[in-house]
Design an enzyme around this catalytic site. Structure first.
Site, PDB file in Angstrom:
ATOM      1  N   VAL A 274      14.555-106.923   8.952  1.00 20.75           N
ATOM      2  CA  VAL A 274      13.101-106.851   8.775  1.00 20.75           C
ATOM      3  C   VAL A 274      12.388-107.452   9.980  1.00 20.75           C
ATOM      4  CG1 VAL A 274      11.140-107.522   7.340  1.00 20.75           C
ATOM      5  CG2 VAL A 274      13.309-106.878   6.265  1.00 20.75           C
ATOM      6  N   CYS A 275      12.579-108.739  10.199  1.00 19.33           N
ATOM      7  CA  CYS A 275      11.802-109.448  11.223  1.00 19.33           C
ATOM      8  C   CYS A 275      12.168-109.031  12.646  1.00 19.33           C
ATOM      9  CB  CYS A 275      12.003-110.956  11.054  1.00 19.33           C
ATOM     10  SG  CYS A 275      11.578-111.538   9.404  1.00 19.33           S
TER      11      CYS A 275
END
Length: 209
Positions: free
Chosen positions: A118-119
């Protein structure tokens, strides 16, 4: 999608982006590598970026919530770098973050994030679509399963992101053991990479005159 990367990384064309290396994100549920390894490789990037004089951008997602603040060791390694706080999941969609990247004037972005899927993956893919050469540092990122790691690498690769590890990129930035960066980078590698110190010292050491 970005064109295939051809120009090598150098201290004059790269910037380092560390995304969500926070107390909560780094210590809760990461399984593809240990928290100690993740922190060590992140510090290898941070300390090397400072030695090379690279622009560095730090960002944290909801640091007043369960994610917690950026890891203290990272802040200590980069005391002059402010942390850009955000609630937007994909940091490339956060205007302050993207504006900070643009201000560096660099088109080669070394990126690491927690979590990898995600990040790191979401802004890496977004930045590559916007024409940046993105290098995703897998061993300075971490996620919650091997399936998530593999999915992240496949998705980023399909978008033209270069998959790499920290030692590889630091060595590419150094390029030459006779450069002005050899001794400080050699010492950082020696401290952060097992058994690298003896190899590095054999190159950058010069007899006293």
């Amino acid at each position: 999608m970005a064109e295939p990367v051809s120009e090598a990384l150098s201290p004059s064309n790269a910037a380092l982006l560390l995304i969500d290396h926070q107390v909560g994100t780094m210590n809760f549920g990461i399984t593809d590598l240990s928290a100690m390894e993740l922190k060590n490789q992140t510090l290898l990037l941070a300390e090397s970026a400072r030695a090379f004089g690279l622009p560095v951008i730090l960002t944290a997602s909801n640091p007043n919530g369960p994610n917690g603040p950026v890891f203290p060791e990272v802040l200590a390694a980069l005391p002059e770098v402010p942390v850009i706080e955000r609630v937007i999941i994909n940091s490339w969609k956060a205007p302050r973050f993207v504006e900070a990247v643009k201000k560096t004037g660099r088109k080669k972005l070394i990126m690491a994030g927690v979590s990898t899927d995600v990040c790191l993956a979401l802004p890496a893919v977004s930045a590559a679509r916007d024409g940046y050469d993105v290098y995703a540092v897998i061993d300075a990122s971490g996620t919650f399963s091997q399936h998530a790691l593999m999915a992240s690498m496949f998705r980023m690769s399909q978008a033209g992101v270069v998959i790499a590890n920290a030692t590889m990129l630091v060595s590419e930035l150094l390029a030459d053991w006779s450069s002005q960066y050899a001794e400080p980078i050699g010492k950082i590698l020696g401290a952060r990479v097992p058994n690298f110190g003896f190899v590095a010292a054999s190159f950058y050491h010069r007899p006293a005159k």
